[in-house]
Design a protein around this motif. Structure first.
Motif, PDB file in Angstrom:
ATOM      1  N   VAL A  62       0.844  -1.199   0.000  1.00 61.66           N
ATOM      2  CA  VAL A  62       0.000   0.000   0.000  1.00 61.66           C
ATOM      3  C   VAL A  62       0.879   1.248   0.000  1.00 61.66           C
ATOM      4  N   ARG A  63       1.890   1.264   0.881  1.00 62.56           N
ATOM      5  CA  ARG A  63       2.807   2.415   0.951  1.00 62.56           C
ATOM      6  C   ARG A  63       3.510   2.630  -0.390  1.00 62.56           C
ATOM      7  N   PHE A  65       2.640   1.567  -3.399  1.00 62.83           N
ATOM      8  CA  PHE A  65       1.717   1.913  -4.472  1.00 62.83           C
ATOM      9  C   PHE A  65       1.275   3.371  -4.368  1.00 62.83           C
ATOM     10  N   THR A  66       0.985   3.828  -3.152  1.00 58.90           N
ATOM     11  CA  THR A  66       0.525   5.213  -2.988  1.00 58.90           C
ATOM     12  C   THR A  66       1.636   6.222  -3.237  1.00 58.90           C
ATOM     13  N   THR A  67       2.883   5.803  -3.120  1.00 57.60           N
ATOM     14  CA  THR A  67       3.993   6.724  -3.396  1.00 57.60           C
ATOM     15  C   THR A  67       4.509   6.582  -4.830  1.00 57.60           C
ATOM     16  N   GLY A  68       3.905   5.681  -5.597  1.00 54.41           N
ATOM     17  CA  GLY A  68       4.267   5.533  -6.996  1.00 54.41           C
ATOM     18  C   GLY A  68       5.454   4.629  -7.270  1.00 54.41           C
ATOM     19  N   PHE A  75       0.948  -4.484  -7.399  1.00 55.87           N
ATOM     20  CA  PHE A  75       0.118  -4.304  -6.208  1.00 55.87           C
ATOM     21  C   PHE A  75      -0.998  -5.333  -6.198  1.00 55.87           C
ATOM     22  N   THR A 109      -5.176  -3.700   6.458  1.00 58.83           N
ATOM     23  CA  THR A 109      -4.008  -4.526   6.153  1.00 58.83           C
ATOM     24  C   THR A 109      -3.526  -5.316   7.359  1.00 58.83           C
ATOM     25  N   GLU A 149      -2.019   6.036   7.608  1.00 63.01           N
ATOM     26  CA  GLU A 149      -1.236   7.086   6.966  1.00 63.01           C
ATOM     27  C   GLU A 149      -1.345   7.020   5.442  1.00 63.01           C
ATOM     28  N   HIS A 150      -1.492   5.805   4.897  1.00 57.37           N
ATOM     29  CA  HIS A 150      -1.541   5.615   3.445  1.00 57.37           C
ATOM     30  C   HIS A 150      -2.875   5.007   3.027  1.00 57.37           C
ATOM     31  N   ARG A 151      -3.952   5.690   3.350  1.00 53.94           N
ATOM     32  CA  ARG A 151      -5.283   5.185   3.022  1.00 53.94           C
ATOM     33  C   ARG A 151      -5.426   5.078   1.502  1.00 53.94           C
ATOM     34  N   MET A 152      -6.064   3.990   1.052  1.00 56.72           N
ATOM     35  CA  MET A 152      -6.316   3.784  -0.380  1.00 56.72           C
ATOM     36  C   MET A 152      -7.803   3.541  -0.590  1.00 56.72           C
TER      37      MET A 152
END
Length: 172
Positions: A62-63, A65-68, A75, A109, A149-152
């Motif tokens: 998740v971290r 993927f959210t940061t690219g 993912f 998660t 912190e890294h909600r998707m």
């Protein structure tokens, strides 16, 4: 699997894994029961010298993927095989939030993330990401780690794309 704490089984598994092959009680020397293999100093018989690295956790994915730094396909592969923690009510099934643009289902998660959102005594069930994709009702999205912190957020269209990806991977 549905709504009970699985710590008992985890404790038994941890106990079993702590008992190493040929281990002696503390203070008692081994009497050469197992020969050593040259170049494998300190290894346990039957285990590889350099174990395969474990795949990234869902939270790590998740971290990333959210940061690219992780591609969507990568993912989805990690998500499909990962455990997902879902809050539940008194009836079986997903709990949905309807106070959003589209209805979404909160998922987490880890048990720690679920407890942060729903409280220490909340009921939950655990399924794989692949089962989420298979069982999610049409027209619903889901949100991972709502309080994290890294909600998707995956809307219903994103879920459809995940289903399509899973079908192409499985059936070609």
């Amino acid at each position: 699997m549905y709504g009970y704490d699985q710590s008992q089984g985890a404790q038994q598994q941890q106990y079993a894994s702590q008992q190493s092959y040929g281990a002696q009680p503390h203070g008692q020397p081994s009497h050469g029961q197992h020969g050593s293999v040259p170049g494998q100093h300190g290894s346990v018989p039957g285990q590889p010298l350099y174990p395969e690295p474990s795949p990234p956790s869902l939270a790590d994915a998740v971290r990333a993927f959210t940061t690219g730094s992780l591609a969507a396909e990568d993912f989805q592969q990690i998500f499909a095989t990962s455990k997902v923690y879902c809050p539940r009510g008194d009836n079986p099934g997903f709990l949905a939030l309807h106070n959003t643009q589209q209805p979404v289902i909160p998922m987490f998660t880890s048990l720690k993330e679920l407890r942060r959102y729903a409280g220490k005594e909340s009921k939950y069930f655990v399924i794989t990401g692949a089962e989420v994709i298979d069982l999610l009702p049409t027209g619903y999205g889901f949100v991972l780690d709502m309080e994290g912190e890294h909600r998707m957020v995956f809307d219903a269209k994103a879920v459809e794309q995940m289903v399509d990806f899973a079908m192409r991977r499985m059936y070609g």
